[in-house]
Write a protein that holds these residues in place. Structure first.
Motif, PDB file in Angstrom:
ATOM      1  N   TYR A   1      -0.798  87.702 -74.402  1.00 56.68           N
ATOM      2  CA  TYR A   1      -1.028  86.495 -75.196  1.00 56.68           C
ATOM      3  C   TYR A   1      -0.249  86.549 -76.511  1.00 56.68           C
ATOM      4  N   ARG A   2      -0.208  87.711 -77.105  1.00 52.84           N
ATOM      5  CA  ARG A   2       0.559  87.843 -78.345  1.00 52.84           C
ATOM      6  C   ARG A   2       2.050  87.682 -78.079  1.00 52.84           C
TER       7      ARG A   2
ATOM      8  N   ASN B   1      -5.632  78.348 -75.634  1.00 55.29           N
ATOM      9  CA  ASN B   1      -6.084  76.981 -75.900  1.00 55.29           C
ATOM     10  C   ASN B   1      -7.219  76.495 -75.007  1.00 55.29           C
TER      11      ASN B   1
ATOM     12  N   ALA C   1       2.785  84.091 -77.960  1.00 52.84           N
ATOM     13  CA  ALA C   1       2.807  83.557 -79.329  1.00 52.84           C
ATOM     14  C   ALA C   1       4.114  83.915 -80.036  1.00 52.84           C
TER      15      ALA C   1
ATOM     16  N   GLY D   1      -4.047  82.667 -79.673  1.00 51.49           N
ATOM     17  CA  GLY D   1      -3.346  81.448 -79.297  1.00 51.49           C
ATOM     18  C   GLY D   1      -3.746  80.831 -77.978  1.00 51.49           C
TER      19      GLY D   1
END
Length: 288
Positions: A128-129, A182, A132, A180
């Motif tokens: 996930y990072r 959603n 981002a 991040g």
């Protein structure tokens, strides 16, 4: 209307899971999706679920996108290192795939290539990072990109949790939001009462939670889910399936009722998992 826009205006979203084929014949996947495309907001293209080798999620999503259908592509930590994951994400965005979902992936021993070694170069939070970071115009090594993607990112959350486990789930949920993510896909449910403890702690108006509704293909499947996979299937539903003259028709009726209950409870949407009954999705969407 794109999936993100639908969420932003507070409309209930209908997602449908599509498994790419184990082979190159994409006709079943394409035909099933095409028949319900007007009623489904996006198709979640899974990445070798249960560690069974299939066409990649990137390939499946590209095929549906090329036919004008919005997709959510899974990116799987199990099978690719950080270089390959970033490369697939950039390829996806370049092909018009703006929705992605990170998954850790099941153990390969559960699948059909038992000698496979899992990669897990990075874990799910690092993935996930990485997404981002890509969106800032750089890769994980800090190198500049020629154009940056702008993804709408999905994750998973165990909305069945309660007690001490629930506190861990909520902490992980907030960590993913900070990274991040959603929207969140929740486990299969047939009685939203199973999510009661979670619903007391999470504001469904501000956190997009999407429960899964899995089509019950048989009485045996219903009992297995209830006994072994912690998916509550009431005895009343099992009896309905048992006495139904047409199991498929009854399964669709149960799914439609569950989806309506999910919508009334204030969830952001629903993910329909057809479990090989993709050809019955058209009948289901007619019922909802």
């Amino acid at each position: 209307m794109h999936l993100k826009n639908k969420f932003d205006v507070g409309k209930f979203a209908i997602l449908a899971e599509m498994q790419p084929p184990k082979g190159v014949n994409v006709s079943t996947m394409v035909n099933s999706a095409t028949r319900v495309r007007k009623a489904v907001d996006a198709f979640l293209v899974s990445e070798m679920g249960n560690a069974v080798m299939r066409m990649s999620a990137l390939g499946g999503a590209m095929i549906l996108q090329s036919r004008g259908m919005e997709t959510i592509m899974q990116a799987n930590c199990r099978d690719r290192n950080r270089i390959a994951l970033q490369a697939d994400l950039l390829a996806a965005y370049g092909c018009g795939i703006i929705n992605v979902m990170g998954v850790a992936g099941e153990d390969p021993s559960l699948g059909d290539h038992h000698q496979t070694k899992a990669v897990h170069d990075i874990d799910l939070m690092t993935l996930y990072r990485a997404i981002a970071v890509l969106q800032t115009g750089k890769d994980l090594a800090g190198n500049e990109l020629s154009g940056a993607p702008d993804f709408f990112v999905g994750g998973s959350v165990n909305a069945r949790a309660s007690g001490d486990e629930l506190e861990n789930v909520l902490a992980r949920l907030n960590e993913k939001i900070d990274a991040g993510v959603n929207f969140f896909i929740a486990p299969p449910v047939y009685d939203i009462g199973a999510f009661a403890a979670f619903m007391e702690k999470v504001d469904l108006k501000t956190t997009r939670i999407i429960p899964t509704v899995m089509l019950l293909k048989s009485v045996g499947m219903a009992r297995y889910l209830d006994r072994h996979l912690n998916v509550t299937v009431s005895q009343d539903l099992i009896k309905r399936m048992m006495h139904a003259p047409d199991k498929a028709t009854e399964s669709l009726a149960i799914a439609a009722e569950t989806i309506k209950a999910i919508k009334e409870a204030g969830f952001a949407g629903v993910l329909i998992s057809a479990m090989g009954w993709e050809d019955k999705l058209e009948k289901l969407v007619d019922l909802i």
